[in-house]
Design an enzyme around this catalytic site. Structure first.
Site, PDB file in Angstrom:
ATOM      1  N   HIS A  72      -4.662  -5.277   6.699  1.00 31.21           N
ATOM      2  CA  HIS A  72      -3.316  -5.809   6.475  1.00 31.21           C
ATOM      3  C   HIS A  72      -2.441  -5.466   7.669  1.00 31.21           C
ATOM      4  O   HIS A  72      -2.351  -4.307   8.073  1.00 31.21           O
ATOM      5  CB  HIS A  72      -2.704  -5.215   5.204  1.00 31.21           C
ATOM      6  CG  HIS A  72      -3.094  -5.951   3.966  1.00 31.21           C
ATOM      7  ND1 HIS A  72      -2.347  -5.927   2.810  1.00 31.21           N
ATOM      8  CD2 HIS A  72      -4.156  -6.742   3.695  1.00 31.21           C
ATOM      9  CE1 HIS A  72      -2.929  -6.665   1.879  1.00 31.21           C
ATOM     10  NE2 HIS A  72      -4.037  -7.161   2.408  1.00 31.21           N
ATOM     11  N   TYR A 201       6.618  -5.585  -1.985  1.00 32.97           N
ATOM     12  CA  TYR A 201       7.462  -4.554  -2.578  1.00 32.97           C
ATOM     13  C   TYR A 201       8.783  -5.196  -2.966  1.00 32.97           C
ATOM     14  O   TYR A 201       9.511  -5.690  -2.100  1.00 32.97           O
ATOM     15  CB  TYR A 201       7.712  -3.421  -1.584  1.00 32.97           C
ATOM     16  CG  TYR A 201       6.513  -2.532  -1.337  1.00 32.97           C
ATOM     17  CD1 TYR A 201       6.451  -1.267  -1.909  1.00 32.97           C
ATOM     18  CD2 TYR A 201       5.446  -2.952  -0.542  1.00 32.97           C
ATOM     19  CE1 TYR A 201       5.361  -0.433  -1.689  1.00 32.97           C
ATOM     20  CE2 TYR A 201       4.349  -2.134  -0.321  1.00 32.97           C
ATOM     21  CZ  TYR A 201       4.312  -0.876  -0.900  1.00 32.97           C
ATOM     22  OH  TYR A 201       3.231  -0.060  -0.684  1.00 32.97           O
ATOM     23  N   PRO A 293       3.737   7.303  -5.355  1.00 33.97           N
ATOM     24  CA  PRO A 293       2.827   6.335  -4.723  1.00 33.97           C
ATOM     25  C   PRO A 293       3.508   5.242  -3.916  1.00 33.97           C
ATOM     26  O   PRO A 293       2.820   4.453  -3.263  1.00 33.97           O
ATOM     27  CB  PRO A 293       2.065   5.744  -5.918  1.00 33.97           C
ATOM     28  CG  PRO A 293       2.996   5.912  -7.082  1.00 33.97           C
ATOM     29  CD  PRO A 293       3.733   7.191  -6.832  1.00 33.97           C
ATOM     30  N   TYR A 385       4.799   3.732   7.312  1.00 26.22           N
ATOM     31  CA  TYR A 385       3.798   3.128   6.440  1.00 26.22           C
ATOM     32  C   TYR A 385       2.405   3.182   7.047  1.00 26.22           C
ATOM     33  O   TYR A 385       1.415   3.461   6.353  1.00 26.22           O
ATOM     34  CB  TYR A 385       4.177   1.680   6.133  1.00 26.22           C
ATOM     35  CG  TYR A 385       3.502   1.125   4.895  1.00 26.22           C
ATOM     36  CD1 TYR A 385       4.148   1.133   3.658  1.00 26.22           C
ATOM     37  CD2 TYR A 385       2.213   0.598   4.938  1.00 26.22           C
ATOM     38  CE1 TYR A 385       3.549   0.644   2.520  1.00 26.22           C
ATOM     39  CE2 TYR A 385       1.603   0.106   3.804  1.00 26.22           C
ATOM     40  CZ  TYR A 385       2.271   0.132   2.594  1.00 26.22           C
ATOM     41  OH  TYR A 385       1.655  -0.352   1.461  1.00 26.22           O
TER      42      TYR A 385
END
Length: 391
Positions: A72, A201, A293, A385
């Site tokens: 990704h 998200y 998470p 990230y």
């Protein structure tokens, strides 16, 4: 029984550490309280940072990941029915992430360990770690109905937040920092292709939603729910309807629905135990720290811990210097606290607190607007990230 490194826990941290030590010619024994089937089936993380991917490849443990994992290059943020893609490689100098479930990482590492590694004992329950301040700590454990002792030069506790390794650190030298959130994640697995080719998200007035995947044919999705929610209280269609509402956009995007095969609720918690080392006992992964998470950091932090320990032990053998071992806790905690910061920021920006006011809603929207309009803010998210440096 005797070994150089006694490892408690056959999750990804303990298994990877055993692999790294084996490759370096250092012997170890892994003790795992559960059976093999349980370890290979427990659902956990699914996002591997660039650094974790690189470590698995260097360790010779990435063949199936490279065949079946899903690279990704970004994520999508949604808020106010708007969509914004964060392009990781463009913002981080080429870094990305890999969608590959923790269950699959464990299967790969178990197979390697059993084929060519040191001893791996399932259903071997560690009862206590003794002699942490001596040169020969030991693990008292029960296996096949009898109690035994594993004598070690070093013990690494990868046995989670309720394991025995952390108890070897005296209370008078321990510090605990934690935060419990008033919400959790209702997670599902569904036999339906993902509705988007990257993770989504979403911040919504009704609560957070995350659209993810486990494979090209299996969707993984999450809904913010109140703490203490029972997954059985949510019907399948109710879940899909709520995902539809929270992921809605002003364009023609649609949510694909299918049979839900599993559902569960994950609590949200931040936790750090300092120090991560006492004498010759070292803590790694959930034994030392837990993150919500939202930032996809748990497994990746554990990888950083065991890589740090393995490198330190190799340096000791090759140079005689224990400087890296002495610095283990401080080195790991720098990365841990950056990951805690990132996970906290993502969590508070995207989840609506039960007592949130209009002011707090506007602050969240302003944070998201800043990320989508200011490159430095977007870069900070992308760097966090894709992962902080392992060194």
């Amino acid at each position: 029984m005797r070994t150089t490194v006694g490892i408690i826990g056959a999750g990804p941290a303990g298994l990877l550490l055993a692999r790294l030590l084996h490759n370096a010619g250092i012997d170890s024994v892994v003790l795992e309280s559960r059976d093999r089937a349980y370890v290979e089936q427990r659902q956990r993380a699914g996002i591997l940072e660039q650094g974790t991917v690189d470590v698995l490849r260097a360790a010779g443990a990435a063949a199936r990941m490279d065949r079946e994992g899903i690279p990704h290059d970004g994520i999508e943020l949604r808020f106010d029915r708007r969509r914004h893609r964060v392009d990781f490689p463009a913002l981080t100098g080429g870094r990305s992430v890999m969608v590959y479930a923790q269950t699959e990482v464990c299967k790969d590492l178990i197979a390697l360990q059993l084929a060519a590694g040191g001893p791996l004992h399932f259903e071997a329950e560690a009862l206590a770690v003794e002699g942490a301040e001596t040169e020969n700590p030991s693990i008292r454990f029960c296996h096949q109905g009898r109690e035994d002792v594993l004598e070690c030069d070093y013990v690494v506790g990868c046995d989670g937040s309720w394991g025995v390794a952390r108890k070897a650190v005296p209370a008078d030298v321990s510090q605990v920092f934690e935060r419990t959130y008033p919400f959790g994640w209702l997670g599902i697995l569904a036999d339906v292709p993902p509705s988007h080719d990257e993770l989504v998200y979403a911040r919504h007035d009704r609560g957070f939603a995350l659209l993810s995947m486990r494979s090209p044919t299996v969707t993984r999705a999450y809904l913010q729910v109140p703490a203490g929610t029972d997954a059985a209280d949510w019907g399948d269609e109710e879940i899909w309807d709520e995902l539809d509402r929270r992921l809605e956009t002003d364009d023609a995007w649609t949510l694909k629905r299918g049979p839900i095969t599993a559902k569960s609720v994950t609590p949200m918690r931040s936790y750090v135990h300092e120090p991560m080392r006492h004498g010759r006992v070292f803590l790694a992964g959930d034994a030392a720290h837990i993150v919500p998470p939202t930032g996809a950091k748990g497994l990746n932090l554990a990888v950083g811990d065991v890589v740090t320990f393995a490198r330190a032990l190799v340096e000791l053998r090759e140079t005689g210097s224990d400087a890296r071992l002495e610095a283990y806790s401080a080195t790991c905690l720098r990365r841990v606290w950056q990951a805690e910061r990132f996970s906290y920021a993502m969590t508070t920006m995207l989840h609506r607190a039960p007592d949130a006011t209009g002011f707090e809603d506007r602050i969240q929207l302003a944070q998201l607007d800043r990320i989508t309009t200011a490159r430095p803010a977007e870069t900070d998210l992308a760097e966090g990230y894709t992962g902080f440096p392992l060194d």
